[in-house]
Design a protein around this motif. Structure first.
Motif, PDB file in Angstrom:
ATOM      1  N   ASP A  51      11.834  54.539  29.730  1.00  0.00           N
ATOM      2  CA  ASP A  51      10.638  54.528  28.880  1.00  0.00           C
ATOM      3  C   ASP A  51      10.287  55.973  28.543  1.00  0.00           C
ATOM      4  OD1 ASP A  51       8.174  54.389  27.676  1.00  0.00           O
ATOM      5  OD2 ASP A  51       7.304  53.010  29.145  1.00  0.00           O
ATOM      6  N   PRO A  52      10.542  56.423  27.308  1.00  0.00           N
ATOM      7  CA  PRO A  52      10.301  57.829  26.958  1.00  0.00           C
ATOM      8  C   PRO A  52       8.866  58.287  27.177  1.00  0.00           C
ATOM      9  CG  PRO A  52      11.632  56.758  25.273  1.00  0.00           C
ATOM     10  CD  PRO A  52      11.143  55.673  26.184  1.00  0.00           C
ATOM     11  N   GLU A  53       7.905  57.374  27.111  1.00  0.00           N
ATOM     12  CA  GLU A  53       6.508  57.769  27.326  1.00  0.00           C
ATOM     13  C   GLU A  53       6.242  58.144  28.777  1.00  0.00           C
ATOM     14  OE1 GLU A  53       3.775  54.923  25.823  1.00  0.00           O
ATOM     15  OE2 GLU A  53       4.465  55.107  23.743  1.00  0.00           O
ATOM     16  N   ILE A  54       7.091  57.692  29.691  1.00  0.00           N
ATOM     17  CA  ILE A  54       6.931  58.014  31.111  1.00  0.00           C
ATOM     18  C   ILE A  54       7.929  59.075  31.556  1.00  0.00           C
ATOM     19  CG2 ILE A  54       6.981  57.089  33.464  1.00  0.00           C
ATOM     20  CD1 ILE A  54       6.183  54.387  32.318  1.00  0.00           C
ATOM     21  N   SER A  55       9.181  58.941  31.100  1.00  0.00           N
ATOM     22  CA  SER A  55      10.245  59.841  31.562  1.00  0.00           C
ATOM     23  C   SER A  55      10.468  61.045  30.656  1.00  0.00           C
ATOM     24  CB  SER A  55      11.554  59.061  31.672  1.00  0.00           C
ATOM     25  OG  SER A  55      11.998  58.651  30.381  1.00  0.00           O
TER      26      SER A  55
END
Length: 322
Positions: free
Chosen positions: A173-177
């Motif tokens: 998940d780009p928003e987290i990682s």
């Protein structure tokens, strides 16, 4: 400072074996408290690892004056907020990689440290592992002659078995990682290339979500031209057949080559003078040597093993490739 008394923010999978116990085993270091938003899990970690105190919110941990340093081991999406809070609380910081979600966030961290007494080390811990110290030693000894270029291949199936398992696969998940498995693994490879070869003149890359199994891109490739003239190319793919899994770096010089794995225990030298293999015993708590170096830096006994500026350079490379 006679001893570094640590608090861990985010005592999850990475802290379980790779890093957590090392804070207790290193010289002049103690693990005093851990924090996790799930209080039961924080208490369980503290009990199993014989840590005196645990918290379920970061504010209470940072207010504890018995703690003078924190290890931020949460997903990258919270690195900026927790780091800024730790700076305001006057704690030294060992910050997990990648140091932030983006270059802009990494710059915020760098700027927040200006004029402060806080010290910060980025956890690019492979710098201190014996295999990669040996590579640096062989390069410095000119064992392969003048270095021409380096080639990195990290090829994995969609299962990506060299990634740590977690309850929720936040890494895709780009928003987290910040950017999928690439953001989790590439700091290991790119930091070593920067550590070995120095300043960068140019860099560019391409990325794509080919398999579309999750929101993040699953293939990334990039090239670097170092100011020294050394060239680099790398590819990270997480969508291939498992039988084709590859983890390799080869550094080519005018008199030979060095080849090694980022997750293995062997370095191979092939040169005009002959071939040689170097083997290394696995380290159980793999971040231990870097944590010891960080403790010495916090106690003014050594230089910073990986500065915020160096962590920022790695973020810039990942941004250019992505």
């Amino acid at each position: 400072m006679e001893k570094v008394s640590w608090g861990i923010i985010g005592c999850g999978v990475v802290a379980e074996v790779k890093s957590g116990p090392a804070f207790q085993n290193c010289k002049n270091s103690e693990l005093f408290a851990v924090m996790r938003r799930n209080g039961k899990k924080a208490e369980d970690f503290a009990r199993r690892h014989k840590v005196p105190y645990w918290y379920d919110n970061v504010e209470e941990l940072l207010q504890d004056n018995r703690i003078n340093a924190v290890y931020i081991a949460t997903p990258p999406s919270s690195h900026l907020n927790y780091t800024l809070q730790a700076i305001e609380a006057g704690k030294h910081i060992y910050l997990e990689k990648p140091m932030a979600l983006s270059v802009a966030e990494a710059e915020q961290i760098r700027n927040a440290l200006k004029g402060r007494e806080n010290k910060l080390t980025v956890a690019h811990y492979r710098r201190k592992l014996p295999a990669f110290l040996k590579v640096k030693e062989l390069l410095a000894a000119n064992r392969i002659g003048v270095v021409r270029f380096a080639d990195v291949k990290i090829l994995q199936s969609s299962e990506a078995k060299i990634i740590a398992n977690t309850e929720e696969n936040w890494r895709v998940d780009p928003e987290i990682s910040g950017g999928g498995y690439f953001y989790d693994l590439a700091p290991h490879q790119l930091d070593l290339m920067f550590h070995y070869f120095g300043e960068i003149a140019e860099m560019r890359g391409f990325s794509k979500n080919q398999a579309k199994l999750y929101p993040a891109n699953d293939i990334v490739q990039g090239i670097i031209s170092f100011r020294s003239g050394i060239q680099f190319r790398g590819i990270w793919a997480f969508n291939i057949s498992e039988k084709d899994n590859t983890d390799n770096c080869t550094i080519y010089g005018c008199k030979g080559q060095l080849s090694f794995s980022f997750f293995g225990d062997r370095v191979s030298l092939k040169s005009v003078a002959g071939n040689e293999d170097f083997h290394f015993k696995p380290i159980e708590h793999v971040q231990g040597p870097m944590i010891q170096a960080t403790v010495e830096y916090f106690m003014d006994k050594n230089t910073n093993p990986c500065s915020v500026e160096e962590g920022l350079e790695v973020m810039k490379i990942m941004n250019a490739f992505r």
